[in-house]
Design a protein around this motif. Structure first.
Motif, mmCIF file in Angstrom:
data_model
loop_
_atom_site.group_PDB
_atom_site.id
_atom_site.type_symbol
_atom_site.label_atom_id
_atom_site.label_comp_id
_atom_site.label_asym_id
_atom_site.label_seq_id
_atom_site.Cartn_x
_atom_site.Cartn_y
_atom_site.Cartn_z
ATOM 1 N N ILE A 113 0.839 -1.208 0.000
ATOM 2 C CA ILE A 113 0.000 0.000 0.000
ATOM 3 C C ILE A 113 0.873 1.256 0.000
ATOM 4 O O ILE A 113 0.581 2.231 -0.703
ATOM 5 C CB ILE A 113 -0.955 -0.023 1.221
ATOM 6 N N GLU A 114 1.982 1.221 0.756
ATOM 7 C CA GLU A 114 2.857 2.398 0.849
ATOM 8 C C GLU A 114 3.519 2.686 -0.503
ATOM 9 O O GLU A 114 3.916 3.817 -0.780
ATOM 10 C CB GLU A 114 3.987 2.217 1.876
ATOM 11 N N LYS A 115 3.661 1.651 -1.315
ATOM 12 C CA LYS A 115 4.372 1.845 -2.589
ATOM 13 C C LYS A 115 3.455 2.491 -3.631
ATOM 14 O O LYS A 115 3.845 3.455 -4.304
ATOM 15 C CB LYS A 115 4.880 0.491 -3.095
ATOM 16 N N ARG A 116 2.247 1.975 -3.772
ATOM 17 C CA ARG A 116 1.321 2.544 -4.762
ATOM 18 C C ARG A 116 -0.090 2.101 -4.418
ATOM 19 O O ARG A 116 -0.325 0.915 -4.157
ATOM 20 C CB ARG A 116 1.701 2.039 -6.162
ATOM 21 N N TYR A 117 -1.026 3.058 -4.401
ATOM 22 C CA TYR A 117 -2.392 2.709 -4.054
ATOM 23 C C TYR A 117 -3.372 3.643 -4.739
ATOM 24 O O TYR A 117 -3.191 4.862 -4.663
ATOM 25 C CB TYR A 117 -2.610 2.780 -2.529
ATOM 26 N N PRO A 118 -4.399 3.130 -5.400
ATOM 27 C CA PRO A 118 -4.576 1.705 -5.673
ATOM 28 C C PRO A 118 -3.574 1.236 -6.723
ATOM 29 O O PRO A 118 -3.160 2.010 -7.578
ATOM 30 C CB PRO A 118 -6.016 1.629 -6.197
ATOM 31 N N PRO A 119 -3.192 -0.033 -6.639
ATOM 32 C CA PRO A 119 -2.085 -0.519 -7.476
ATOM 33 C C PRO A 119 -2.448 -0.779 -8.930
ATOM 34 O O PRO A 119 -1.546 -0.940 -9.757
ATOM 35 C CB PRO A 119 -1.667 -1.818 -6.783
ATOM 36 N N GLU A 120 -3.728 -0.853 -9.245
ATOM 37 C CA GLU A 120 -4.196 -1.113 -10.612
ATOM 38 C C GLU A 120 -3.659 -2.441 -11.142
ATOM 39 O O GLU A 120 -3.414 -3.347 -10.359
ATOM 40 C CB GLU A 120 -3.879 0.074 -11.523
ATOM 41 N N TRP A 121 -3.444 -2.524 -12.451
ATOM 42 C CA TRP A 121 -3.244 -3.845 -13.066
ATOM 43 C C TRP A 121 -1.787 -4.231 -13.294
ATOM 44 O O TRP A 121 -1.427 -5.391 -13.149
ATOM 45 C CB TRP A 121 -3.980 -3.907 -14.418
ATOM 46 N N VAL A 122 -0.949 -3.277 -13.712
ATOM 47 C CA VAL A 122 0.416 -3.688 -14.055
ATOM 48 C C VAL A 122 1.300 -3.626 -12.807
ATOM 49 O O VAL A 122 1.081 -2.801 -11.923
ATOM 50 C CB VAL A 122 1.023 -2.833 -15.190
ATOM 51 N N TYR A 123 2.307 -4.511 -12.759
ATOM 52 C CA TYR A 123 3.121 -4.572 -11.550
ATOM 53 C C TYR A 123 4.015 -3.348 -11.424
ATOM 54 O O TYR A 123 4.114 -2.744 -10.355
ATOM 55 C CB TYR A 123 3.968 -5.860 -11.534
ATOM 56 N N ASP A 124 4.661 -2.970 -12.544
ATOM 57 C CA ASP A 124 5.580 -1.830 -12.497
ATOM 58 C C ASP A 124 5.270 -0.877 -13.656
ATOM 59 O O ASP A 124 5.726 -1.091 -14.789
ATOM 60 C CB ASP A 124 7.032 -2.335 -12.588
ATOM 61 N N ASP A 126 6.454 1.816 -14.418
ATOM 62 C CA ASP A 126 7.621 2.510 -14.971
ATOM 63 C C ASP A 126 8.512 1.588 -15.804
ATOM 64 O O ASP A 126 9.520 2.042 -16.364
ATOM 65 C CB ASP A 126 8.468 3.123 -13.838
ATOM 66 N N ALA A 127 8.161 0.311 -15.872
ATOM 67 C CA ALA A 127 8.972 -0.624 -16.661
ATOM 68 C C ALA A 127 8.883 -0.257 -18.144
ATOM 69 O O ALA A 127 7.951 0.426 -18.564
ATOM 70 C CB ALA A 127 8.485 -2.054 -16.430
ATOM 71 N N GLN A 128 9.847 -0.747 -18.929
ATOM 72 C CA GLN A 128 9.844 -0.452 -20.373
ATOM 73 C C GLN A 128 8.595 -0.992 -21.043
ATOM 74 O O GLN A 128 8.018 -0.353 -21.912
ATOM 75 C CB GLN A 128 11.089 -1.081 -21.006
ATOM 76 N N ASN A 129 8.221 -2.194 -20.620
ATOM 77 C CA ASN A 129 7.048 -2.850 -21.186
ATOM 78 C C ASN A 129 6.154 -3.293 -20.020
ATOM 79 O O ASN A 129 6.175 -4.442 -19.623
ATOM 80 C CB ASN A 129 7.528 -4.051 -22.023
ATOM 81 N N PRO A 130 5.377 -2.347 -19.430
ATOM 82 C CA PRO A 130 4.618 -2.687 -18.209
ATOM 83 C C PRO A 130 3.622 -3.805 -18.466
ATOM 84 O O PRO A 130 2.896 -3.771 -19.459
ATOM 85 C CB PRO A 130 3.880 -1.379 -17.878
ATOM 86 N N ARG A 131 3.625 -4.776 -17.571
ATOM 87 C CA ARG A 131 2.748 -5.942 -17.724
ATOM 88 C C ARG A 131 2.114 -6.318 -16.396
ATOM 89 O O ARG A 131 2.614 -5.971 -15.331
ATOM 90 C CB ARG A 131 3.578 -7.157 -18.205
ATOM 91 N N MET A 132 1.043 -7.071 -16.474
ATOM 92 C CA MET A 132 0.489 -7.688 -15.275
ATOM 93 C C MET A 132 1.410 -8.841 -14.871
ATOM 94 O O MET A 132 1.952 -9.525 -15.729
ATOM 95 C CB MET A 132 -0.908 -8.266 -15.580
ATOM 96 N N GLU A 133 1.569 -9.047 -13.565
ATOM 97 C CA GLU A 133 2.323 -10.222 -13.110
ATOM 98 C C GLU A 133 1.396 -11.083 -12.278
ATOM 99 O O GLU A 133 0.887 -10.650 -11.246
ATOM 100 C CB GLU A 133 3.552 -9.792 -12.294
ATOM 101 N N ARG A 134 1.175 -12.310 -12.731
ATOM 102 C CA ARG A 134 0.239 -13.201 -12.041
ATOM 103 C C ARG A 134 0.828 -13.682 -10.731
ATOM 104 O O ARG A 134 2.034 -13.827 -10.581
ATOM 105 C CB ARG A 134 -0.090 -14.403 -12.917
ATOM 106 N N ALA A 135 -0.066 -13.947 -9.761
ATOM 107 C CA ALA A 135 0.362 -14.541 -8.489
ATOM 108 C C ALA A 135 -0.333 -15.894 -8.364
ATOM 109 O O ALA A 135 -1.510 -16.021 -8.687
ATOM 110 C CB ALA A 135 -0.033 -13.633 -7.325
#
Ligand code: NAP
Length: 318
Positions: A113-124, A126-135
């Protein structure tokens, strides 16, 4: 309907933060007592401000209100469920929720939560190719943590959104506390008859989201103007016959088939319009003609939007 949940709720998705508190107060003033919120809508703090203002102005008491929120995809791990619920509660300035729903049967990598909220869909983002990361988190583990929220009194009822029939059968096989609500997209272009019938067989109430169909999806480029249900012939014919608007006919159709509905609008006149559907009844012929519009057109389909918007192909209904 479920423990007195008002059948017509006020949807909060895509209401801009700066308008949300005023919209909520206006909606309470117009007569809404049921609010459909979610962490992902990024306006829970402002919703809380509006609810608090409405209550302090004496428009309604907490016990008169029904507030629903939803567990976001990045909080599915059992150790994150209570934290997510408490964050929604504190943003909404409430000490319990009437209903807490699993937002999607999609588990994504946790973002603190401290990093980003709400976190939405992509993990990062700021990445070059932002993607969802499954858990890799089974839904039954998430459900057990949802049940614990009922045990501890943080929420009165729990349920799910966007589950299909197979997931409902599975959930019912292990649920200690049964889901009280299934929230799904439904309107005359996506009638979902079998899913709604199955929910009924299991004693699960159904809430239809996007009850006006394409209207919500124009601004997202996820629907074309020609797909508006407000201009569908059987809807316009019934509207003329009853002296109502096409939107009121669509909402009345939703109520008359037994679902709750949660229309969203930022406009006070539409808030009142969307509530004023108790003074007419669609005939069986009108209901059937509107239902016959079905074309299984799903506007809110992760199988489409996750690839377009988040570079990740993640279908869930196929
Ligand atoms: P909706 O309520 O069917 O439609 C909203 C759209 O219709 C807005 O563009 C609104 O514009 C317009 N509108 C509202 N009343 C109208 C009227 N009387 N005449 C003409 N246009 C009207 O769609 P939705 O917001 O997608 O769905 C409703 C709620 O369901 C959401 O707000 C959210 O709470 C919930 N939902 C849940 C999920 C989930 O995954 N669980 C997904 C989607 C939605 P204005 O604001 O300009 O009036």
């Amino acid at each position: 309907m479920l423990n007195g949940m008002p059948r017509i709720g006020f949807g909060l998705w895509k209401i801009p933060q700066e308008e949300t508190a005023d919209c909520v107060v206006e909606a309470v003033r117009a007569g809404y007592r049921h609010f459909d919120s979610a962490a992902d809508y990024a306006n829970e703090e402002q919703t809380g401000e509006g609810l608090a203002r409405a209550m302090s102005e004496g428009l309604a008491g907490r016990e008169d209100l029904w507030v629903t929120s939803k567990l976001w995809n990045t909080f599915h791990a059992p150790e994150h469920v209570e934290e997510a619920c408490r964050k929604s509660l504190s943003d909404l300035r409430l000490d319990y929720l009437d209903l807490y729903l699993v937002h999607f049967p999609i588990a994504l990598r946790h973002v603190p939560i401290e990093k980003r909220y709400p976190p939405e869909w992509v993990y990062d983002p700021d990445a070059q190719n932002p993607r969802m990361e499954r858990a890799a988190i089974p839904l039954h583990e998430t459900w057990a943590a949802m049940e614990a929220l009922v045990d501890s009194g943080l929420v009165k009822n729990i349920g799910v959104c966007n589950y299909n029939t197979a997931l409902i059968h599975d959930l019912m096989s292990y649920a200690r506390i049964k889901p009280a609500m299934l929230q799904i997209e439904s309107h005359p272009y996506l009638t979902q008859e079998r899913l709604i019938r199955l929910a009924g067989d299991y004693g699960i109430d159904v809430t239809a989201f996007s009850p006006l169909g394409a209207q919500s999806y124009f601004e997202l480029d996820m629907a074309s103007e020609g797909e508006s249900l407000l201009k569908a012939a059987p809807v316009m014919v019934a509207a003329d016959a009853h002296g109502k608007t096409p939107a009121q006919v669509l909402l009345r159709w939703g109520i008359q088939r037994g679902t709750a509905i949660i229309p969203k609008t930022t406009k006070p006149d539409r808030m009142r319009e969307n509530l004023a559907i108790d003074d007419f009844k669609l005939s069986q012929v009108e209901m059937a003609a509107i239902s016959a519009l079905n074309q299984n057109r799903r506007f809110n389909d992760p199988g489409t939007f996750t690839e377009v918007a988040f570079n990740t192909f993640h279908p869930i209904y196929d």
